[in-house]
Scaffold this motif. Structure first.
Motif, PDB file in Angstrom:
ATOM      1  N   VAL A  24      21.898  -2.304  32.292  1.00  0.00           N
ATOM      2  CA  VAL A  24      22.366  -2.866  31.033  1.00  0.00           C
ATOM      3  C   VAL A  24      21.184  -2.900  30.070  1.00  0.00           C
ATOM      4  O   VAL A  24      20.032  -2.974  30.505  1.00  0.00           O
ATOM      5  CB  VAL A  24      22.966  -4.287  31.214  1.00  0.00           C
ATOM      6  CG1 VAL A  24      24.176  -4.250  32.110  1.00  0.00           C
ATOM      7  CG2 VAL A  24      21.951  -5.262  31.741  1.00  0.00           C
ATOM      8  N   PRO A  25      21.426  -2.825  28.761  1.00  0.00           N
ATOM      9  CA  PRO A  25      20.313  -2.874  27.806  1.00  0.00           C
ATOM     10  C   PRO A  25      19.498  -4.157  27.967  1.00  0.00           C
ATOM     11  O   PRO A  25      20.050  -5.225  28.207  1.00  0.00           O
ATOM     12  CB  PRO A  25      21.007  -2.835  26.448  1.00  0.00           C
ATOM     13  CG  PRO A  25      22.333  -2.219  26.713  1.00  0.00           C
ATOM     14  CD  PRO A  25      22.712  -2.627  28.101  1.00  0.00           C
ATOM     15  N   GLU A  26      18.189  -4.017  27.833  1.00  0.00           N
ATOM     16  CA  GLU A  26      17.322  -5.183  27.987  1.00  0.00           C
ATOM     17  C   GLU A  26      17.267  -5.975  26.691  1.00  0.00           C
ATOM     18  O   GLU A  26      16.904  -5.455  25.643  1.00  0.00           O
ATOM     19  CB  GLU A  26      15.906  -4.735  28.377  1.00  0.00           C
ATOM     20  CG  GLU A  26      14.983  -5.887  28.641  1.00  0.00           C
ATOM     21  CD  GLU A  26      13.616  -5.452  29.131  1.00  0.00           C
ATOM     22  OE1 GLU A  26      12.699  -6.273  29.012  1.00  0.00           O
ATOM     23  OE2 GLU A  26      13.465  -4.334  29.618  1.00  0.00           O
ATOM     24  N   SER A  27      17.686  -7.229  26.773  1.00  0.00           N
ATOM     25  CA  SER A  27      17.571  -8.166  25.656  1.00  0.00           C
ATOM     26  C   SER A  27      17.398  -9.552  26.265  1.00  0.00           C
ATOM     27  O   SER A  27      17.676  -9.765  27.446  1.00  0.00           O
ATOM     28  CB  SER A  27      18.801  -8.117  24.749  1.00  0.00           C
ATOM     29  OG  SER A  27      19.924  -8.643  25.411  1.00  0.00           O
ATOM     30  N   LYS A  28      16.953 -10.483  25.451  1.00  0.00           N
ATOM     31  CA  LYS A  28      16.760 -11.847  25.954  1.00  0.00           C
ATOM     32  C   LYS A  28      18.073 -12.463  26.408  1.00  0.00           C
ATOM     33  O   LYS A  28      18.129 -13.143  27.426  1.00  0.00           O
ATOM     34  CB  LYS A  28      16.112 -12.720  24.884  1.00  0.00           C
ATOM     35  CG  LYS A  28      14.669 -12.382  24.622  1.00  0.00           C
ATOM     36  CD  LYS A  28      14.080 -13.277  23.560  1.00  0.00           C
ATOM     37  CE  LYS A  28      12.636 -12.902  23.285  1.00  0.00           C
ATOM     38  NZ  LYS A  28      12.038 -13.756  22.259  1.00  0.00           N
ATOM     39  N   ASP A  50      13.679   1.497  33.489  1.00  0.00           N
ATOM     40  CA  ASP A  50      14.015   2.365  32.369  1.00  0.00           C
ATOM     41  C   ASP A  50      15.421   2.910  32.581  1.00  0.00           C
ATOM     42  O   ASP A  50      16.148   2.430  33.446  1.00  0.00           O
ATOM     43  CB  ASP A  50      12.978   3.484  32.203  1.00  0.00           C
ATOM     44  CG  ASP A  50      12.866   4.387  33.416  1.00  0.00           C
ATOM     45  OD1 ASP A  50      13.699   4.271  34.332  1.00  0.00           O
ATOM     46  OD2 ASP A  50      11.955   5.229  33.441  1.00  0.00           O
ATOM     47  N   VAL A  51      15.805   3.915  31.820  1.00  0.00           N
ATOM     48  CA  VAL A  51      17.176   4.404  31.887  1.00  0.00           C
ATOM     49  C   VAL A  51      17.497   5.094  33.208  1.00  0.00           C
ATOM     50  O   VAL A  51      18.667   5.250  33.554  1.00  0.00           O
ATOM     51  CB  VAL A  51      17.499   5.356  30.715  1.00  0.00           C
ATOM     52  CG1 VAL A  51      17.474   4.604  29.411  1.00  0.00           C
ATOM     53  CG2 VAL A  51      16.551   6.530  30.686  1.00  0.00           C
ATOM     54  N   GLN A  52      16.478   5.489  33.970  1.00  0.00           N
ATOM     55  CA  GLN A  52      16.723   6.230  35.202  1.00  0.00           C
ATOM     56  C   GLN A  52      16.736   5.360  36.454  1.00  0.00           C
ATOM     57  O   GLN A  52      17.507   5.605  37.364  1.00  0.00           O
ATOM     58  CB  GLN A  52      15.681   7.338  35.353  1.00  0.00           C
ATOM     59  CG  GLN A  52      15.804   8.364  34.252  1.00  0.00           C
ATOM     60  CD  GLN A  52      14.677   9.355  34.256  1.00  0.00           C
ATOM     61  OE1 GLN A  52      13.625   9.098  34.840  1.00  0.00           O
ATOM     62  NE2 GLN A  52      14.883  10.475  33.603  1.00  0.00           N
ATOM     63  N   ASN A  65       8.654   1.892  23.740  1.00  0.00           N
ATOM     64  CA  ASN A  65       9.574   2.176  24.848  1.00  0.00           C
ATOM     65  C   ASN A  65      10.809   1.275  24.859  1.00  0.00           C
ATOM     66  O   ASN A  65      11.573   1.298  25.819  1.00  0.00           O
ATOM     67  CB  ASN A  65       8.845   2.073  26.191  1.00  0.00           C
ATOM     68  CG  ASN A  65       8.456   0.665  26.559  1.00  0.00           C
ATOM     69  OD1 ASN A  65       8.683  -0.276  25.825  1.00  0.00           O
ATOM     70  ND2 ASN A  65       7.836   0.514  27.712  1.00  0.00           N
ATOM     71  N   ILE A  66      11.020   0.526  23.804  1.00  0.00           N
ATOM     72  CA  ILE A  66      12.101  -0.471  23.824  1.00  0.00           C
ATOM     73  C   ILE A  66      13.479   0.168  23.964  1.00  0.00           C
ATOM     74  O   ILE A  66      14.377  -0.407  24.573  1.00  0.00           O
ATOM     75  CB  ILE A  66      12.030  -1.383  22.584  1.00  0.00           C
ATOM     76  CG1 ILE A  66      12.877  -2.625  22.799  1.00  0.00           C
ATOM     77  CG2 ILE A  66      12.441  -0.644  21.326  1.00  0.00           C
ATOM     78  CD1 ILE A  66      12.587  -3.746  21.860  1.00  0.00           C
ATOM     79  N   TRP A  72      18.261  -3.796  35.501  1.00  0.00           N
ATOM     80  CA  TRP A  72      19.045  -3.262  36.622  1.00  0.00           C
ATOM     81  C   TRP A  72      19.573  -4.440  37.427  1.00  0.00           C
ATOM     82  O   TRP A  72      18.805  -5.258  37.939  1.00  0.00           O
ATOM     83  CB  TRP A  72      18.177  -2.348  37.490  1.00  0.00           C
ATOM     84  CG  TRP A  72      17.961  -1.033  36.821  1.00  0.00           C
ATOM     85  CD1 TRP A  72      17.000  -0.711  35.908  1.00  0.00           C
ATOM     86  CD2 TRP A  72      18.757   0.138  36.983  1.00  0.00           C
ATOM     87  NE1 TRP A  72      17.153   0.579  35.505  1.00  0.00           N
ATOM     88  CE2 TRP A  72      18.216   1.131  36.142  1.00  0.00           C
ATOM     89  CE3 TRP A  72      19.879   0.440  37.756  1.00  0.00           C
ATOM     90  CZ2 TRP A  72      18.765   2.408  36.061  1.00  0.00           C
ATOM     91  CZ3 TRP A  72      20.410   1.711  37.679  1.00  0.00           C
ATOM     92  CH2 TRP A  72      19.861   2.674  36.836  1.00  0.00           C
ATOM     93  N   LEU A  73      20.890  -4.548  37.508  1.00  0.00           N
ATOM     94  CA  LEU A  73      21.539  -5.633  38.240  1.00  0.00           C
ATOM     95  C   LEU A  73      22.068  -5.091  39.564  1.00  0.00           C
ATOM     96  O   LEU A  73      22.811  -4.113  39.579  1.00  0.00           O
ATOM     97  CB  LEU A  73      22.699  -6.210  37.429  1.00  0.00           C
ATOM     98  CG  LEU A  73      22.410  -6.607  35.978  1.00  0.00           C
ATOM     99  CD1 LEU A  73      23.662  -7.167  35.335  1.00  0.00           C
ATOM    100  CD2 LEU A  73      21.280  -7.580  35.899  1.00  0.00           C
TER     101      LEU A  73
END
Length: 153
Positions: A24-28, A50-52, A65-66, A72-73
């Protein structure tokens, strides 16, 4: 403010597809909701990557790199059945649901509040308060009201 709709959809679709882990996208906000799901036992792990794939060593998030950073869950299953059955958003872009402490206490005790169905046993609710993203019981302990983001069972 990031909305949790994308996170809810990705988690629920990951469980339906029987995936071992999802990105999932990284956000707070996504991190806070994921940590609540982890502490409540709905997922088995949260890692940055990262995406991989998840990171093997710590890599800080920088402006360069944001766009490639992900959370990753690790999804959790018991007897080949998903632990998380359903995750839905309560507040939507067209109708935000805010509750004060009294309304949250009614809602947690099994009564309807603000046209929202009551909380059932085994269900949690995640709120955005002035103290951050909290689970319903934690918000009641701190006597904090706020926006009801999603419910999970």
């Amino acid at each position: 403010m990031t909305v949790p709709h994308d996170l809810c959809a990705r988690v629920q679709n990951g469980f339906r597809a029987r995936l071992a882990s999802i990105a999932v996208p990284e956000s707070k906000m996504n991190l806070a909701i994921s940590l609540i799901l982890y502490h409540q036992g709905f997922i088995s792990g949260v890692q940055r990557g990262d995406v991989q794939r998840p990171d093997a060593i710590f890599t800080p998030t920088t402006p360069q790199n944001i766009t490639r950073r992900r959370l990753w869950l690790d999804l959790k299953y018991r007897d080949n059945e998903p632990v998380l059955k359903y995750m839905s958003c309560v507040s939507k872009g067209s109708k935000r649901i805010y509750m004060n402490v009294d309304e949250l206490q009614l809602w947690a005790s099994g009564q309807r509040a603000k046209f929202v169905k009551p909380i059932q046993p085994g269900e949690i609710s995640i709120l955005s308060t002035s103290k951050g993203i909290l689970e319903l019981r934690d918000a009641l302990e701190l006597r904090e009201g706020g926006e009801v983001l999603c419910r999970v069972w």
